[in-house]
Write a protein that holds these residues in place. Structure first.
Motif, PDB file in Angstrom:
ATOM      1  N   ALA A  45      58.467  23.479  51.174  1.00  0.00           N
ATOM      2  CA  ALA A  45      57.098  23.773  50.754  1.00  0.00           C
ATOM      3  C   ALA A  45      56.221  23.996  51.965  1.00  0.00           C
ATOM      4  CB  ALA A  45      56.542  22.623  49.907  1.00  0.00           C
ATOM      5  N   LEU A  46      55.143  24.726  51.756  1.00  0.00           N
ATOM      6  CA  LEU A  46      54.155  24.967  52.798  1.00  0.00           C
ATOM      7  C   LEU A  46      52.774  24.809  52.178  1.00  0.00           C
ATOM      8  CD1 LEU A  46      54.318  27.584  55.588  1.00  0.00           C
ATOM      9  CD2 LEU A  46      52.169  27.258  54.379  1.00  0.00           C
ATOM     10  N   ALA A  47      51.886  24.098  52.863  1.00  0.00           N
ATOM     11  CA  ALA A  47      50.530  23.875  52.372  1.00  0.00           C
ATOM     12  C   ALA A  47      49.528  24.200  53.461  1.00  0.00           C
ATOM     13  CB  ALA A  47      50.351  22.431  51.907  1.00  0.00           C
ATOM     14  N   VAL A  48      48.407  24.775  53.060  1.00  0.00           N
ATOM     15  CA  VAL A  48      47.330  25.141  53.984  1.00  0.00           C
ATOM     16  C   VAL A  48      46.022  24.577  53.445  1.00  0.00           C
ATOM     17  CG1 VAL A  48      46.123  27.021  55.155  1.00  0.00           C
ATOM     18  CG2 VAL A  48      48.543  27.293  54.531  1.00  0.00           C
ATOM     19  N   TYR A  49      45.289  23.884  54.314  1.00  0.00           N
ATOM     20  CA  TYR A  49      43.940  23.403  53.990  1.00  0.00           C
ATOM     21  C   TYR A  49      42.946  24.087  54.914  1.00  0.00           C
ATOM     22  CZ  TYR A  49      44.997  19.521  50.792  1.00  0.00           C
ATOM     23  OH  TYR A  49      45.365  18.775  49.705  1.00  0.00           O
ATOM     24  N   ARG A  50      41.725  24.282  54.429  1.00  0.00           N
ATOM     25  CA  ARG A  50      40.645  24.818  55.256  1.00  0.00           C
ATOM     26  C   ARG A  50      39.391  23.996  55.010  1.00  0.00           C
ATOM     27  NH1 ARG A  50      39.546  30.981  54.517  1.00  0.00           N
ATOM     28  NH2 ARG A  50      38.653  30.252  52.549  1.00  0.00           N
ATOM     29  N   HIS A  51      38.869  23.418  56.085  1.00  0.00           N
ATOM     30  CA  HIS A  51      37.681  22.559  55.998  1.00  0.00           C
ATOM     31  C   HIS A  51      37.858  21.482  54.932  1.00  0.00           C
ATOM     32  CE1 HIS A  51      35.797  25.188  58.808  1.00  0.00           C
ATOM     33  NE2 HIS A  51      35.778  26.215  57.979  1.00  0.00           N
ATOM     34  N   GLY A  52      39.061  20.893  54.919  1.00  0.00           N
ATOM     35  CA  GLY A  52      39.332  19.772  54.030  1.00  0.00           C
ATOM     36  C   GLY A  52      39.671  20.126  52.600  1.00  0.00           C
ATOM     37  N   GLU A  53      39.671  21.410  52.256  1.00  0.00           N
ATOM     38  CA  GLU A  53      39.958  21.841  50.889  1.00  0.00           C
ATOM     39  C   GLU A  53      41.278  22.604  50.831  1.00  0.00           C
ATOM     40  OE1 GLU A  53      38.238  20.988  48.257  1.00  0.00           O
ATOM     41  OE2 GLU A  53      36.762  19.910  49.484  1.00  0.00           O
ATOM     42  N   PRO A  54      42.081  22.400  49.773  1.00  0.00           N
ATOM     43  CA  PRO A  54      43.352  23.120  49.672  1.00  0.00           C
ATOM     44  C   PRO A  54      43.142  24.625  49.515  1.00  0.00           C
ATOM     45  CG  PRO A  54      42.885  21.925  47.646  1.00  0.00           C
ATOM     46  CD  PRO A  54      41.855  21.497  48.632  1.00  0.00           C
ATOM     47  N   LEU A  55      43.848  25.389  50.301  1.00  0.00           N
ATOM     48  CA  LEU A  55      43.754  26.848  50.257  1.00  0.00           C
ATOM     49  C   LEU A  55      45.020  27.454  49.661  1.00  0.00           C
ATOM     50  CD1 LEU A  55      42.119  29.377  51.074  1.00  0.00           C
ATOM     51  CD2 LEU A  55      43.235  29.258  53.316  1.00  0.00           C
ATOM     52  N   ALA A  56      46.176  26.889  49.996  1.00  0.00           N
ATOM     53  CA  ALA A  56      47.449  27.387  49.474  1.00  0.00           C
ATOM     54  C   ALA A  56      48.460  26.257  49.485  1.00  0.00           C
ATOM     55  CB  ALA A  56      47.967  28.552  50.327  1.00  0.00           C
ATOM     56  N   SER A 367      38.843  26.126  63.750  1.00  0.00           N
ATOM     57  CA  SER A 367      38.744  26.879  62.493  1.00  0.00           C
ATOM     58  C   SER A 367      38.734  25.980  61.264  1.00  0.00           C
ATOM     59  CB  SER A 367      39.912  27.857  62.379  1.00  0.00           C
ATOM     60  OG  SER A 367      41.145  27.154  62.228  1.00  0.00           O
ATOM     61  N   GLY A 368      39.098  24.693  61.451  1.00  0.00           N
ATOM     62  CA  GLY A 368      39.188  23.796  60.313  1.00  0.00           C
ATOM     63  C   GLY A 368      40.436  23.982  59.489  1.00  0.00           C
ATOM     64  N   LEU A 369      41.408  24.740  60.008  1.00  0.00           N
ATOM     65  CA  LEU A 369      42.662  24.962  59.296  1.00  0.00           C
ATOM     66  C   LEU A 369      43.667  23.864  59.615  1.00  0.00           C
ATOM     67  CD1 LEU A 369      43.351  28.793  59.715  1.00  0.00           C
ATOM     68  CD2 LEU A 369      42.884  27.588  57.569  1.00  0.00           C
ATOM     69  N   SER A 370      44.389  23.428  58.589  1.00  0.00           N
ATOM     70  CA  SER A 370      45.539  22.557  58.800  1.00  0.00           C
ATOM     71  C   SER A 370      46.695  23.069  57.957  1.00  0.00           C
ATOM     72  CB  SER A 370      45.213  21.106  58.452  1.00  0.00           C
ATOM     73  OG  SER A 370      44.954  20.949  57.075  1.00  0.00           O
ATOM     74  N   VAL A 371      47.896  22.899  58.487  1.00  0.00           N
ATOM     75  CA  VAL A 371      49.099  23.454  57.854  1.00  0.00           C
ATOM     76  C   VAL A 371      50.202  22.414  57.925  1.00  0.00           C
ATOM     77  CG1 VAL A 371      50.809  25.326  57.889  1.00  0.00           C
ATOM     78  CG2 VAL A 371      48.457  25.765  58.636  1.00  0.00           C
ATOM     79  N   ALA A 372      51.009  22.336  56.876  1.00  0.00           N
ATOM     80  CA  ALA A 372      52.220  21.527  56.910  1.00  0.00           C
ATOM     81  C   ALA A 372      53.352  22.301  56.259  1.00  0.00           C
ATOM     82  CB  ALA A 372      52.018  20.193  56.214  1.00  0.00           C
ATOM     83  N   TYR A 373      54.507  22.189  56.861  1.00  0.00           N
ATOM     84  CA  TYR A 373      55.723  22.837  56.366  1.00  0.00           C
ATOM     85  C   TYR A 373      56.811  21.773  56.331  1.00  0.00           C
ATOM     86  CZ  TYR A 373      60.146  25.445  57.019  1.00  0.00           C
ATOM     87  OH  TYR A 373      61.429  25.904  56.935  1.00  0.00           O
ATOM     88  N   VAL A 374      57.450  21.593  55.177  1.00  0.00           N
ATOM     89  CA  VAL A 374      58.507  20.591  55.042  1.00  0.00           C
ATOM     90  C   VAL A 374      59.689  21.214  54.315  1.00  0.00           C
ATOM     91  CG1 VAL A 374      56.793  18.722  54.982  1.00  0.00           C
ATOM     92  CG2 VAL A 374      57.700  19.624  52.828  1.00  0.00           C
ATOM     93  N   HIS A 375      60.884  20.757  54.645  1.00  0.00           N
ATOM     94  CA  HIS A 375      62.083  21.197  53.925  1.00  0.00           C
ATOM     95  C   HIS A 375      63.175  20.157  54.110  1.00  0.00           C
ATOM     96  CE1 HIS A 375      64.658  22.527  57.360  1.00  0.00           C
ATOM     97  NE2 HIS A 375      63.487  22.636  57.959  1.00  0.00           N
ATOM     98  N   ASN A 376      64.250  20.282  53.361  1.00  0.00           N
ATOM     99  CA  ASN A 376      65.271  19.232  53.367  1.00  0.00           C
ATOM    100  C   ASN A 376      66.619  19.684  53.915  1.00  0.00           C
ATOM    101  OD1 ASN A 376      65.937  20.875  51.134  1.00  0.00           O
ATOM    102  ND2 ASN A 376      66.792  19.172  49.979  1.00  0.00           N
ATOM    103  N   ARG A 377      66.656  20.826  54.618  1.00  0.00           N
ATOM    104  CA  ARG A 377      67.940  21.232  55.197  1.00  0.00           C
ATOM    105  C   ARG A 377      68.071  20.677  56.606  1.00  0.00           C
ATOM    106  NH1 ARG A 377      69.892  27.436  55.857  1.00  0.00           N
ATOM    107  NH2 ARG A 377      68.353  27.505  57.549  1.00  0.00           N
ATOM    108  N   LEU A 378      69.196  20.039  56.883  1.00  0.00           N
ATOM    109  CA  LEU A 378      69.527  19.602  58.234  1.00  0.00           C
ATOM    110  C   LEU A 378      70.969  19.995  58.480  1.00  0.00           C
ATOM    111  CD1 LEU A 378      68.624  18.163  60.818  1.00  0.00           C
ATOM    112  CD2 LEU A 378      69.545  16.049  59.850  1.00  0.00           C
ATOM    113  N   ASP A 379      71.128  21.076  59.198  1.00  0.00           N
ATOM    114  CA  ASP A 379      72.461  21.626  59.423  1.00  0.00           C
ATOM    115  C   ASP A 379      72.608  21.984  60.895  1.00  0.00           C
ATOM    116  OD1 ASP A 379      74.634  23.765  59.542  1.00  0.00           O
ATOM    117  OD2 ASP A 379      74.756  23.151  57.447  1.00  0.00           O
TER     118      ASP A 379
END
Length: 416
Positions: A45-56, A367-379
């Motif tokens: 999953a990938l999530a993007v916030y801008r100025h504390g509000e969810p964007l994607a 810019s007030g942007l924050s991003v997180a990317y997570v996944h469960n593959r470890l190979d």
């Protein structure tokens, strides 16, 4: 949440992708789907916030026996370090910790064997000379006893890398936990709840196994993990030769390996979930991690009070050392207090923390942007590819944000 709820301003998501994204995010979503899709038993999953509000926030794939969803959370490995550091900043913000004070001021036993001058800032920037896991643990079972690890680190002797950035891959978390315990009397798991997730209203970041009453659903690891380390020849080499190698190869072996450590990740209920490893066993959703980093761009708590004071915000944004890291193959990590620089064009002051396999949390305070990317593959075969996915995901995030603003700009110009 269906993307249809966002109406004409939302992007059409490719087949198999859940969640939502604004118009203009199409290239990012397609690239993400290519990166994560078609992996056996894996998702992300990938999530993007801008100025504390969810964007994607969007996701694809599976968590083993079920589809990935908004509450699915894998182990994010060293991205956990950013969460642990945030706890320390909350305590420092209230005057309970001084970054420049000796660790022993809060943890008296730590002064043993000449460590009395090592500061909290030294620990946060991997300069404490205590990176070696093999110096404090003989087996994986010992490494799973977090209070034992704290105690042994307190009584250990710093090595010759004291004062030089040398990535404390696992010891980092127990060192900060010992400092925090000395100040508060509480464990790091408790403090992550009381200092980070509860104030920010997050139910998506946990140290180890999410509690039964949490909506967070653990995603079992997919892939071959690090099975090469379990091979008798590889394990024998690492134990007998690897520790003695000069330079970054030896430093990496010392900070990451004890016999049997690879097995703590195996199975549907891996042993790593049953301990507190504040440098590496965080279980996090993309939205939870992105929301925490949003608070590092002058964010506020759920009651509207500041998460950190302006002076603390200014402190954590500053790079503390430009020296190359001697355990990370001389990469220019540009360590902040607990985070490292993750600059991209258009966000040169951004920072965050990446984990093994490429999961990361990131914030650009300007810019007030924050991003997180997570996944469960470890190979182990695909690890280099996954590890550096942020190198093209983050630029795509920035270009997508710019593209999502363009229709509104055109509408504003037409209205004028």
């Amino acid at each position: 949440m269906s993307n249809d709820a966002y109406g004409q301003e939302s992007a059409a998501l490719p087949a198999g992708v859940g969640g939502y994204a604004p118009a203009g995010f199409g290239p990012l979503v397609r690239a993400f789907a290519t990166l994560i899709g078609n992996r056996r038993d894996a998702g992300g999953a990938l999530a993007v916030y801008r100025h504390g509000e969810p964007l994607a926030h969007f996701w694809i794939g599976s968590a083993g026996d079920r589809p990935w969803n908004a509450n699915t959370a894998p182990i994010v490995f060293s991205a956990t370090k950013g969460v642990t550091a945030t706890v320390i900043h909350r305590l420092a913000d209230r005057g309970l910790i001084d970054y420049q004070a000796p660790v022993a001021e809060y943890w008296p036993r730590f002064a043993a064997h000449g460590k009395g001058a090592i500061t909290v800032a030294d620990v946060l920037t991997h300069r404490a000379g205590l990176s070696s896991l093999s110096a404090v643990a003989d087996t994986a079972a010992e490494a799973l006893d977090h209070e034992l690890m704290e105690d042994r680190l307190a009584l250990s002797r710093p090595d010759r890398m004291l004062g030089t950035p040398t990535y404390h891959a696992l010891t980092y978390g127990w060192l900060l936990a010992g400092i925090a315990r000395g100040v508060t009397g509480r464990s790091m798991s408790e403090l992550i709840r009381s200092e980070v997730t509860d104030p920010l209203g997050i139910d998506g970041i946990h140290l180890g196994r999410p509690p039964a009453d949490s909506s967070t659903e653990y995603a079992q690891l997919a892939g071959a993990h690090m099975s090469f380390a379990a091979h008798p020849l590889a394990a024998g080499f690492l134990a007998k030769v690897g520790f003695r190698l000069p330079g970054p190869l030896g430093a990496a072996a010392r900070c990451l390996f004890v016999p049997g450590l690879d097995a703590i990740l195996d199975g549907e209920d891996p042993p790593v979930l049953n301990t507190e490893m504040p440098a590496g066993n965080g279980v996090a959703t993309a939205a939870g991690l992105a929301k925490m980093y949003a608070a590092l761009a002058d964010g506020v708590t759920v009651d509207g009070s500041p998460f950190l004071s302006p002076s603390t915000h200014a402190t954590i944004r500053r790079i503390q050392t430009y020296r190359l890291d001697h355990a990370l193959f001389y990469l220019p990590m540009m360590w902040h207090l607990g985070y490292h620089s993750l600059p991209v064009p258009g966000a040169r002051h951004a920072f965050g923390h990446i984990g093994l396999g490429g999961s990361f949390g990131w914030v650009d305070p300007q810019s007030g942007l924050s991003v997180a990317y997570v996944h469960n593959r470890l190979d182990q075969i695909l690890l280099p590819y996954d590890q550096f996915a942020m190198g093209w995901l983050l630029p795509l995030v920035l270009s997508s944000v710019r593209a999502s603003r363009e229709p509104r700009r055109r509408a504003d110009r037409a209205a004028a």
